[in-house]
Each structure stands twice: as C-alpha cells, then as structure tokens.
Enzyme design. Sequence first.
Site, PDB file in Angstrom:
ATOM      1  N   SER A 198      43.604  80.498 -57.833  1.00 49.53           N
ATOM      2  CA  SER A 198      43.870  79.878 -56.521  1.00 49.53           C
ATOM      3  C   SER A 198      43.024  78.619 -56.351  1.00 49.53           C
ATOM      4  O   SER A 198      43.491  77.622 -55.800  1.00 49.53           O
ATOM      5  CB  SER A 198      43.562  80.861 -55.390  1.00 49.53           C
ATOM      6  OG  SER A 198      44.405  81.976 -55.468  1.00 49.53           O
ATOM      7  N   ARG A 200      43.455  87.580 -67.331  1.00 44.38           N
ATOM      8  CA  ARG A 200      44.026  86.325 -67.840  1.00 44.38           C
ATOM      9  C   ARG A 200      43.551  86.014 -69.237  1.00 44.38           C
ATOM     10  O   ARG A 200      44.291  85.472 -70.054  1.00 44.38           O
ATOM     11  CB  ARG A 200      43.628  85.168 -66.911  1.00 44.38           C
ATOM     12  CG  ARG A 200      44.306  85.207 -65.572  1.00 44.38           C
ATOM     13  CD  ARG A 200      43.687  84.258 -64.607  1.00 44.38           C
ATOM     14  NE  ARG A 200      42.317  84.633 -64.320  1.00 44.38           N
ATOM     15  CZ  ARG A 200      41.574  84.104 -63.368  1.00 44.38           C
ATOM     16  NH1 ARG A 200      42.057  83.138 -62.618  1.00 44.38           N
ATOM     17  NH2 ARG A 200      40.342  84.510 -63.159  1.00 44.38           N
ATOM     18  N   LYS A 220      32.901  82.997 -47.269  1.00 43.87           N
ATOM     19  CA  LYS A 220      33.760  81.936 -47.825  1.00 43.87           C
ATOM     20  C   LYS A 220      34.767  81.495 -46.776  1.00 43.87           C
ATOM     21  O   LYS A 220      35.486  82.342 -46.221  1.00 43.87           O
ATOM     22  CB  LYS A 220      34.560  82.490 -49.021  1.00 43.87           C
ATOM     23  CG  LYS A 220      33.979  82.184 -50.371  1.00 43.87           C
ATOM     24  CD  LYS A 220      35.085  82.384 -51.402  1.00 43.87           C
ATOM     25  CE  LYS A 220      34.575  82.774 -52.741  1.00 43.87           C
ATOM     26  NZ  LYS A 220      35.672  83.244 -53.616  1.00 43.87           N
ATOM     27  N   HIS A 263      49.430  85.912 -59.618  1.00 42.63           N
ATOM     28  CA  HIS A 263      49.258  87.112 -58.782  1.00 42.63           C
ATOM     29  C   HIS A 263      50.588  87.852 -58.651  1.00 42.63           C
ATOM     30  O   HIS A 263      50.665  89.076 -58.784  1.00 42.63           O
ATOM     31  CB  HIS A 263      48.850  86.737 -57.347  1.00 42.63           C
ATOM     32  CG  HIS A 263      47.486  86.151 -57.186  1.00 42.63           C
ATOM     33  ND1 HIS A 263      47.253  85.012 -56.450  1.00 42.63           N
ATOM     34  CD2 HIS A 263      46.269  86.566 -57.622  1.00 42.63           C
ATOM     35  CE1 HIS A 263      45.958  84.752 -56.435  1.00 42.63           C
ATOM     36  NE2 HIS A 263      45.336  85.663 -57.161  1.00 42.63           N
TER      37      HIS A 263
HETATM   38  O1  PNS Z   1      40.764  87.117 -55.862  1.00 44.95           O
HETATM   39  P1  PNS Z   1      39.324  87.422 -56.138  1.00 44.95           P
HETATM   40  O2  PNS Z   1      38.430  86.704 -55.147  1.00 44.95           O
HETATM   41  O3  PNS Z   1      38.928  87.152 -57.570  1.00 44.95           O
HETATM   42  O4  PNS Z   1      39.144  89.014 -55.901  1.00 44.95           O
HETATM   43  C1  PNS Z   1      37.911  89.662 -56.061  1.00 44.95           C
HETATM   44  C2  PNS Z   1      37.927  90.970 -55.259  1.00 44.95           C
HETATM   45  C3  PNS Z   1      38.193  90.665 -53.777  1.00 44.95           C
HETATM   46  C4  PNS Z   1      39.006  91.875 -55.779  1.00 44.95           C
HETATM   47  C5  PNS Z   1      36.536  91.655 -55.442  1.00 44.95           C
HETATM   48  O5  PNS Z   1      35.534  90.760 -55.086  1.00 44.95           O
HETATM   49  C6  PNS Z   1      36.411  92.911 -54.594  1.00 44.95           C
HETATM   50  O6  PNS Z   1      36.890  93.956 -54.988  1.00 44.95           O
HETATM   51  N1  PNS Z   1      35.787  92.778 -53.398  1.00 44.95           N
HETATM   52  C7  PNS Z   1      35.667  93.857 -52.439  1.00 44.95           C
HETATM   53  C8  PNS Z   1      34.216  94.241 -52.199  1.00 44.95           C
HETATM   54  C9  PNS Z   1      33.772  95.280 -53.243  1.00 44.95           C
HETATM   55  O7  PNS Z   1      34.317  96.351 -53.331  1.00 44.95           O
HETATM   56  N2  PNS Z   1      32.757  94.876 -54.035  1.00 44.95           N
HETATM   57  C10 PNS Z   1      32.245  95.691 -55.098  1.00 44.95           C
HETATM   58  C11 PNS Z   1      33.022  95.451 -56.380  1.00 44.95           C
HETATM   59  S1  PNS Z   1      32.489  96.542 -57.661  1.00 44.95           S
END
Ligand code: PNS
Length: 169
Positions: A128, A91, A42, A18
Amino acid sequence: MFRRAVCPGSFDPIHNGHLDVIERASRLYDVVHVAVLINKSKRGMFTVDERIAMIEEITAPYGNVKVESHQGLLVDYCKEREIPAIVKGLRAVSDFDYELQMAQMNHGLSGVETLFVPTSPEYSFMSSSLVKEVATLGGDVSHLVPELVFRRLSERIADMRAEPKTSSD
Ligand code: PNS
C-alpha cells in the site's frame, strides 16, 4: 459449523495483492473476516471507515466476506469470534522473518494458526505504501488497485494538492 479465517491488515488502501489473497481465502473457507487493524500511531491516507467501505464494495461479489475494524491484539479479535486461522500473503522471502515471528507469537498467545498463501508473482512487489507513493508522485497505479480504489485514490490526491500550503512547505 462454519470454517472461518481472518485476513488482517492495515489496507490503506486495499490493492490487488491483498484482493488476490482474500479471494483465494474465500474459496477455502465458509466465512472470511477481513480485519482492518487500527494503528493509532499512524495517520492513514484513508480513514478506517473509508477503507472498510471500499473493501466491502469490492469483496461483495465473493458472498462470504465480512469486513470489520479492530483495535488491539489480532488474537483477541479471533478469540471473540471463534476464528481458528489467520491467512496471510507472503510476497517474498523478505516477508518471512517477521511473518514467522508474528505467527509464532499469535500461536503461543492463543493457539490460533497462521496459514501463508504465496502471493501471485504479478503482485509480489506491491505494498500500500508503494502504491500511495507512486500515485502521489503522478505514476499510473490503475493496474495495481481495484477501479474503485483508483478513483478514491485519485480524488484524495487531488484534495491533498488543493489543500492550502503551510508556511513551512
Ligand atoms: O497491513 P499491515 O500493516 O502489514 O498489517 C500488519 C498487521 C495489522 C496484520 C499486524 O501489525 C497485526 O496483526 N497487528 C495487530 C496487533 C497485534 O496483534 N500485534 C501483535 C502481533 S504478533
């Protein structure tokens, strides 16, 4: 006018992969927002406030990183702050399908662009969840996370081990 971007994620906890992406974004943009997205379904190892405190301390030397939490759509976070770009690390090819879907959805919803940064090869296997699993099972993750995170992770795991076991354990 400042050029702004956001690096979103759960960051439970932040790891070197990150940080690599955030640091590279901080060299490309005037201000980089790190948005810690709240996922009510979560239960994390760290609270959102703990994650933010760690990220703030670790990214302070960059001088242009602002860390905040957000609950809801990422595009709403961007709209409220007039942020035109999301920066994400990729990644491996396996990340691409879902990241492309999210990028297209976010663009369709609000016009916000997503820019992908290829993760540095030394971090391409990291997440993570894996860091937490390895650390919880006694593996050494000190080279995978910033020193502050390593300390907090070790403390949290020690606390979890010290917790009284329930009858179902
Ligand atoms: O670290 P992560 O859990 O892989 O991150 C994923 C994250 C939080 C970036 C993604 O789930 C997100 O953007 N969530 C916010 C809610 C949202 O906008 N959802 C629609 C995505 S198109």
